[in-house]
Motif scaffolding. Structure first.
Motif, PDB file in Angstrom:
ATOM      1  N   MET A  69       0.811  -1.222   0.000  1.00 38.91           N
ATOM      2  CA  MET A  69       0.000   0.000   0.000  1.00 38.91           C
ATOM      3  C   MET A  69       0.841   1.266   0.000  1.00 38.91           C
ATOM      4  SD  MET A  69      -2.659  -0.968   3.060  1.00 38.91           S
ATOM      5  CE  MET A  69      -3.520  -2.540   3.148  1.00 38.91           C
ATOM      6  N   LEU A  70       2.162   1.126   0.064  1.00 43.36           N
ATOM      7  CA  LEU A  70       3.021   2.286   0.274  1.00 43.36           C
ATOM      8  C   LEU A  70       3.533   2.873  -1.029  1.00 43.36           C
ATOM      9  CD1 LEU A  70       5.121   0.942   3.299  1.00 43.36           C
ATOM     10  CD2 LEU A  70       3.017   2.312   3.356  1.00 43.36           C
ATOM     11  N   MET A  71       3.655   4.195  -1.022  1.00 42.17           N
ATOM     12  CA  MET A  71       4.245   4.917  -2.156  1.00 42.17           C
ATOM     13  C   MET A  71       5.758   4.928  -1.978  1.00 42.17           C
ATOM     14  SD  MET A  71       1.533   6.003  -3.887  1.00 42.17           S
ATOM     15  CE  MET A  71       2.043   7.449  -4.833  1.00 42.17           C
ATOM     16  N   GLN A  72       6.469   4.613  -3.036  1.00 44.09           N
ATOM     17  CA  GLN A  72       7.928   4.609  -3.002  1.00 44.09           C
ATOM     18  C   GLN A  72       8.469   5.789  -3.825  1.00 44.09           C
ATOM     19  OE1 GLN A  72       9.636   2.625  -1.128  1.00 44.09           O
ATOM     20  NE2 GLN A  72       8.132   1.029  -0.608  1.00 44.09           N
ATOM     21  N   PRO A  73       9.596   6.358  -3.426  1.00 48.88           N
ATOM     22  CA  PRO A  73      10.355   6.034  -2.212  1.00 48.88           C
ATOM     23  C   PRO A  73       9.798   6.782  -1.005  1.00 48.88           C
ATOM     24  CG  PRO A  73      11.502   7.723  -3.438  1.00 48.88           C
ATOM     25  CD  PRO A  73      10.269   7.375  -4.256  1.00 48.88           C
ATOM     26  N   LEU A 120       3.198   6.006   7.083  1.00 47.01           N
ATOM     27  CA  LEU A 120       3.758   4.914   7.874  1.00 47.01           C
ATOM     28  C   LEU A 120       5.206   5.256   8.191  1.00 47.01           C
ATOM     29  CD1 LEU A 120       2.614   2.129   8.843  1.00 47.01           C
ATOM     30  CD2 LEU A 120       4.077   1.106   7.095  1.00 47.01           C
ATOM     31  N   ALA A 121       5.531   5.268   9.483  1.00 49.59           N
ATOM     32  CA  ALA A 121       6.897   5.546   9.938  1.00 49.59           C
ATOM     33  C   ALA A 121       7.604   4.220  10.189  1.00 49.59           C
ATOM     34  CB  ALA A 121       6.868   6.374  11.218  1.00 49.59           C
ATOM     35  N   VAL A 122       8.757   4.029   9.540  1.00 48.61           N
ATOM     36  CA  VAL A 122       9.485   2.757   9.637  1.00 48.61           C
ATOM     37  C   VAL A 122      10.936   3.038   9.995  1.00 48.61           C
ATOM     38  CG1 VAL A 122      10.183   0.659   8.421  1.00 48.61           C
ATOM     39  CG2 VAL A 122       7.985   1.720   7.894  1.00 48.61           C
ATOM     40  N   ALA A 123      11.460   2.259  10.938  1.00 46.91           N
ATOM     41  CA  ALA A 123      12.876   2.366  11.313  1.00 46.91           C
ATOM     42  C   ALA A 123      13.352   0.998  11.773  1.00 46.91           C
ATOM     43  CB  ALA A 123      13.079   3.404  12.413  1.00 46.91           C
ATOM     44  N   GLY A 124      14.656   0.805  11.810  1.00 48.40           N
ATOM     45  CA  GLY A 124      15.213  -0.471  12.210  1.00 48.40           C
ATOM     46  C   GLY A 124      15.437  -0.553  13.702  1.00 48.40           C
ATOM     47  N   LEU A 125      15.304  -1.765  14.235  1.00 51.78           N
ATOM     48  CA  LEU A 125      15.626  -2.041  15.631  1.00 51.78           C
ATOM     49  C   LEU A 125      16.706  -3.109  15.688  1.00 51.78           C
ATOM     50  CD1 LEU A 125      12.112  -2.168  17.366  1.00 51.78           C
ATOM     51  CD2 LEU A 125      13.951  -0.594  17.898  1.00 51.78           C
ATOM     52  N   GLY A 147      14.868  11.293  13.595  1.00 49.42           N
ATOM     53  CA  GLY A 147      15.469  10.165  14.293  1.00 49.42           C
ATOM     54  C   GLY A 147      15.805   8.985  13.410  1.00 49.42           C
ATOM     55  N   GLY A 148      16.002   9.212  12.126  1.00 50.02           N
ATOM     56  CA  GLY A 148      16.338   8.118  11.219  1.00 50.02           C
ATOM     57  C   GLY A 148      15.135   7.344  10.724  1.00 50.02           C
ATOM     58  N   VAL A 149      13.937   7.810  11.036  1.00 55.75           N
ATOM     59  CA  VAL A 149      12.714   7.169  10.564  1.00 55.75           C
ATOM     60  C   VAL A 149      12.497   7.508   9.086  1.00 55.75           C
ATOM     61  CG1 VAL A 149      10.179   7.256  10.762  1.00 55.75           C
ATOM     62  CG2 VAL A 149      11.594   7.102  12.808  1.00 55.75           C
ATOM     63  N   VAL A 150      11.961   6.561   8.330  1.00 55.45           N
ATOM     64  CA  VAL A 150      11.548   6.811   6.955  1.00 55.45           C
ATOM     65  C   VAL A 150      10.032   6.873   6.921  1.00 55.45           C
ATOM     66  CG1 VAL A 150      11.607   6.006   4.565  1.00 55.45           C
ATOM     67  CG2 VAL A 150      13.581   5.616   6.061  1.00 55.45           C
ATOM     68  N   LEU A 151       9.481   7.916   6.301  1.00 53.06           N
ATOM     69  CA  LEU A 151       8.040   8.126   6.245  1.00 53.06           C
ATOM     70  C   LEU A 151       7.518   7.768   4.854  1.00 53.06           C
ATOM     71  CD1 LEU A 151       7.896  11.596   8.061  1.00 53.06           C
ATOM     72  CD2 LEU A 151       7.508   9.327   9.067  1.00 53.06           C
ATOM     73  N   TYR A 152       6.544   6.853   4.813  1.00 51.35           N
ATOM     74  CA  TYR A 152       5.954   6.403   3.556  1.00 51.35           C
ATOM     75  C   TYR A 152       4.498   6.843   3.477  1.00 51.35           C
ATOM     76  CZ  TYR A 152       9.958   3.209   3.243  1.00 51.35           C
ATOM     77  OH  TYR A 152      11.225   2.670   3.185  1.00 51.35           O
ATOM     78  N   ALA A 153       4.126   7.460   2.376  1.00 51.50           N
ATOM     79  CA  ALA A 153       2.725   7.801   2.154  1.00 51.50           C
ATOM     80  C   ALA A 153       1.972   6.551   1.697  1.00 51.50           C
ATOM     81  CB  ALA A 153       2.612   8.900   1.103  1.00 51.50           C
ATOM     82  N   PHE A 154       0.692   6.453   2.058  1.00 46.28           N
ATOM     83  CA  PHE A 154      -0.157   5.364   1.582  1.00 46.28           C
ATOM     84  C   PHE A 154      -0.757   5.733   0.231  1.00 46.28           C
ATOM     85  CE2 PHE A 154      -0.195   4.500   6.161  1.00 46.28           C
ATOM     86  CZ  PHE A 154      -0.061   3.119   6.192  1.00 46.28           C
ATOM     87  N   ASP A 155      -0.957   4.736  -0.635  1.00 40.84           N
ATOM     88  CA  ASP A 155      -1.607   5.023  -1.911  1.00 40.84           C
ATOM     89  C   ASP A 155      -3.113   5.181  -1.707  1.00 40.84           C
ATOM     90  OD1 ASP A 155      -2.888   2.498  -1.916  1.00 40.84           O
ATOM     91  OD2 ASP A 155      -1.231   1.565  -2.997  1.00 40.84           O
ATOM     92  N   GLY A 156      -3.800   5.619  -2.740  1.00 46.48           N
ATOM     93  CA  GLY A 156      -5.215   5.940  -2.627  1.00 46.48           C
ATOM     94  C   GLY A 156      -6.114   4.761  -2.374  1.00 46.48           C
TER      95      GLY A 156
END
Length: 224
Positions: A125-129, A153-158, A135-144
Motif C-alpha cells: 500500500m506504500l508509495m515509493q520512495p 507509515l513511519a518505519v525504522a530499524g531495531l 530520528g532516522g525514521v523513513v516516512l511512507y505515504a499510503f496510496d489511494g
C-alpha cells in the motif's frame, strides 16, 4: 428559646455541609476526571493480569479490580507516571503541551503486531520512495487504495532485525490530535498493547518503544 437554638444549630450544620460539599466539589472540578490516587488495581484481560495505579488509568469506570476486555491508561513522558498535582499541566495539556502517551491493553486478535504486518500487509500500500523523517525514521505515504487517508507509515530499524513501525496522521488531522502517532505490540501471554504518542517523540522512537515495553512488563503479573 429552644426553637431559636435548634434553628441556629440547623443553620450551623447546613453551613458546615455546604462548606465541606463545596470543598469536595471544588476538588472534583479541579481534578477534571483525573485522580491522584496511586492505589494499584489488578485487572484481568483474557489470560493476563495487569496491575496499574488508579492515577494512570484514564477513565473512572475502569479504576477498579476485576475482569474487563480493555484497559486504557495515560502516562506522562518521559517518566511514564500517572496523574499528580505536579503533573497537572501536562495532563491538562496546558499551553499546548503534548507529553502524554495513551496506552490500551486488549486481548490479541491478530497474529502479527504492527511491525509484523509491514511486509504482508502494509508494503503493497506504500508509495515509493519514502521520505527521511526524524530520528532516522523513513516516512511512507499510503496510496489511494489503502483507506488510510491523511496518514503516513513511519518505519525504522531495531536491533536484532525487528523494525519499528507506526502510523501517523498528517496535516490538519495531526495538528488537531494530542497523539497523532500509533503503534501496537504484543505483550504478555495474549495481549495487544496499542500506544498513541505525540509526533515529536518520533525523534526518540527507540527510547520510546523500549520504555513502553519496560513499563508494560512492570505492570504485567503474567509472564510473556
Amino acid at each position: 428559646m429552644k426553637k431559636v437554638f435548634y434553628v441556629f444549630a440547623l443553620l450551623a450544620l447546613l453551613s458546615l455541609g455546604v462548606s465541606l460539599g463545596g470543598k469536595w466539589l471544588g476538588r472534583s472540578i479541579a481534578l477534571a476526571g483525573h485522580t491522584d490516587d496511586p492505589t494499584l488495581h489488578e485487572v484481568v484481560i483474557g489470560n493476563d493480569v495487569v496491575a496499574a495505579p488508579a492515577n494512570a488509568i484514564r477513565f473512572d469506570r475502569q479504576r477498579r479490580d476485576g475482569v474487563t476486555d480493555r484497559l486504557d491508561l495515560y502516562l506522562r513522558w518521559p517518566a511514564l507516571d500517572g496523574y499528580s498535582d505536579a503533573a497537572r499541566d501536562d495532563f491538562n495539556h496546558a499551553q499546548g503541551s503534548r507529553n502524554i502517551v495513551f496506552v490500551s491493553f486488549e486481548e490479541r486478535i491478530m497474529s502479527r503486531d504492527m511491525s509484523g504486518r509491514l511486509d504482508p500487509i502494509y508494503a503493497s500500500m506504500l508509495m515509493q520512495p519514502g521520505k527521511p523523517g526524524p530520528g532516522g525514521v523513513v516516512l511512507y505515504a499510503f496510496d489511494g487504495r489503502s483507506g488510510y487517508m491523511n496518514e503516513v507509515l513511519a518505519v525504522a530499524g531495531l536491533d536484532g532485525g525487528e523494525r519499528f513501525v507506526a502510523r501517523c496522521l498528517e496535516g490538519e488531522s495531526a495538528e488537531a490530535s494530542l497523539a497523532p502517532c500509533e503503534r501496537d505490540i504484543h505483550v504478555g501471554r495474549g495481549l495487544s498493547l496499542t500506544y498513541r504518542f505525540p509526533r515529536h517523540l518520533l525523534e526518540d522512537w527507540k527510547t520510546l518503544d523500549a520504555a513502553i515495553r519496560a513499563r508494560a512488563a512492570s505492570m504485567l503479573k503474567t509472564a510473556d
